[in-house]
Design a protein around this motif. Sequence first.
Motif, PDB file in Angstrom:
ATOM      1  N   ASP A 178     -25.311  67.428   9.053  1.00 27.53           N
ATOM      2  CA  ASP A 178     -24.934  67.796   7.616  1.00 27.53           C
ATOM      3  C   ASP A 178     -23.489  68.425   7.759  1.00 27.53           C
ATOM      4  O   ASP A 178     -22.988  69.123   8.486  1.00 27.53           O
ATOM      5  N   TYR A 179     -22.872  68.235   6.344  1.00 33.60           N
ATOM      6  CA  TYR A 179     -21.423  69.056   6.238  1.00 33.60           C
ATOM      7  C   TYR A 179     -21.591  70.502   6.290  1.00 33.60           C
ATOM      8  O   TYR A 179     -20.741  71.271   6.281  1.00 33.60           O
ATOM      9  N   TRP A 180     -22.985  70.951   5.845  1.00 29.50           N
ATOM     10  CA  TRP A 180     -23.051  72.389   5.666  1.00 29.50           C
ATOM     11  C   TRP A 180     -23.312  73.203   6.727  1.00 29.50           C
ATOM     12  O   TRP A 180     -23.858  72.486   7.979  1.00 29.50           O
ATOM     13  N   ARG A 181     -23.153  74.496   6.846  1.00 32.66           N
ATOM     14  CA  ARG A 181     -23.483  75.270   7.807  1.00 32.66           C
ATOM     15  C   ARG A 181     -22.968  75.060   9.259  1.00 32.66           C
ATOM     16  O   ARG A 181     -23.484  75.077  10.425  1.00 32.66           O
ATOM     17  N   ASN A 182     -21.810  74.338   9.412  1.00 29.67           N
ATOM     18  CA  ASN A 182     -21.226  74.320  10.600  1.00 29.67           C
ATOM     19  C   ASN A 182     -21.921  73.242  11.591  1.00 29.67           C
ATOM     20  O   ASN A 182     -21.986  73.348  12.777  1.00 29.67           O
ATOM     21  N   ALA A 183     -22.877  72.401  10.948  1.00 28.77           N
ATOM     22  CA  ALA A 183     -23.890  71.808  11.672  1.00 28.77           C
ATOM     23  C   ALA A 183     -23.270  70.691  12.957  1.00 28.77           C
ATOM     24  O   ALA A 183     -23.783  70.675  14.025  1.00 28.77           O
ATOM     25  N   TRP A 184     -22.152  70.166  12.496  1.00 31.89           N
ATOM     26  CA  TRP A 184     -21.490  69.315  13.751  1.00 31.89           C
ATOM     27  C   TRP A 184     -21.007  70.394  14.589  1.00 31.89           C
ATOM     28  O   TRP A 184     -21.352  70.024  15.986  1.00 31.89           O
ATOM     29  N   ALA A 185     -20.186  71.164  14.733  1.00 29.43           N
ATOM     30  CA  ALA A 185     -19.679  72.077  15.540  1.00 29.43           C
ATOM     31  C   ALA A 185     -20.924  72.809  16.400  1.00 29.43           C
ATOM     32  O   ALA A 185     -20.978  72.784  17.581  1.00 29.43           O
ATOM     33  N   ARG A 186     -22.183  72.900  15.906  1.00 30.76           N
ATOM     34  CA  ARG A 186     -23.237  73.632  16.324  1.00 30.76           C
ATOM     35  C   ARG A 186     -24.216  72.404  17.088  1.00 30.76           C
ATOM     36  O   ARG A 186     -25.246  72.940  17.647  1.00 30.76           O
ATOM     37  N   ASP A 187     -23.950  71.361  16.807  1.00 33.07           N
ATOM     38  CA  ASP A 187     -24.611  69.992  17.194  1.00 33.07           C
ATOM     39  C   ASP A 187     -26.218  70.251  16.591  1.00 33.07           C
ATOM     40  O   ASP A 187     -27.004  70.071  17.391  1.00 33.07           O
ATOM     41  N   ALA A 188     -26.228  70.566  15.424  1.00 28.94           N
ATOM     42  CA  ALA A 188     -27.362  70.810  14.740  1.00 28.94           C
ATOM     43  C   ALA A 188     -27.682  69.540  14.004  1.00 28.94           C
ATOM     44  O   ALA A 188     -27.609  69.540  12.739  1.00 28.94           O
ATOM     45  N   GLY A 189     -28.115  68.525  14.558  1.00 32.18           N
ATOM     46  CA  GLY A 189     -28.334  67.247  14.260  1.00 32.18           C
ATOM     47  C   GLY A 189     -29.588  66.865  13.948  1.00 32.18           C
ATOM     48  O   GLY A 189     -30.653  67.488  14.402  1.00 32.18           O
ATOM     49  N   ILE A 190     -29.871  65.445  13.461  1.00 32.69           N
ATOM     50  CA  ILE A 190     -31.142  65.006  13.316  1.00 32.69           C
ATOM     51  C   ILE A 190     -31.013  63.296  13.573  1.00 32.69           C
ATOM     52  O   ILE A 190     -29.844  63.008  13.522  1.00 32.69           O
TER      53      ILE A 190
END
Length: 257
Positions: free
Chosen positions: A203-215
């Motif tokens: 997601d673009y929100w909550r710094n998901a890319w930098a945190r590798d918070a993916g699905i």
Amino acid sequence: MKIATFNVNGVNGRLARLIEWLEESRPDVACLQELKAPQDKFPLKAIEQAGYGAAWQGQSRWNGVAILARGAEPVETRRSLPGAPDDAQARYIEAAVNGVLIGCLYAPNGNPVPGPKFDYKMRWLERLHAHAADLLAADCPVVLAGDYNVIPTDRDVYKPERWADDALFQPEAREAYARLVAQGWTDALRHLFPDERVYTFWDYWRNAWARDAGIRIDHLLLSPRAARRLKTAGVDRETRGREGASDHAPTWVTLEG
């Protein structure tokens, strides 16, 4: 033969990123979703200059799907899923490319839950299930590639509890995907990486890319005759990290022959 799927999140707004990826990755087939462009605004000239023929189904502002073929013209066989002739949403297109039948799909998101959007999502997945059964019965190499908007298992999400109320992770949607695979399809990424956390969307929100918070919601399902040719699969993660990128990363398989 390299077959990729890529939710571009606006084909004209992110055209430079798309062309860049096509030149770097050089897939033989690229299935695109979320064109967000009417039929007459598809950037065919730029696609052709990059070396690809195209079949597409556009829709103003929303949805939209396309199949690109490197050095060839896709032979279009279908422009929508059967079972709902009044459904005007541009979510499915099908074409033959170099002896493989390609179904490019963009399943409904379904949020909020409960509600009519989720009901439509489930009806759409049922139509996909029925059509997929017919494709298997044809006994030819088939790849169903696209944004399924379903997180299949807990392994496919960074924190399952964060998605408990989302349409992408509802038990009904996950069961629909599991029943589809159980028809005889091979989920290529999960088949080759059974125990790894593999993501295709951040997601673009909550710094998901930098945190590798993916699905993982972008899937390539292979019919038995295509699955026997499966060599490799992967996700072009670096594409997601570039300026002006889509929130999805291209996902791909290679087939022998």
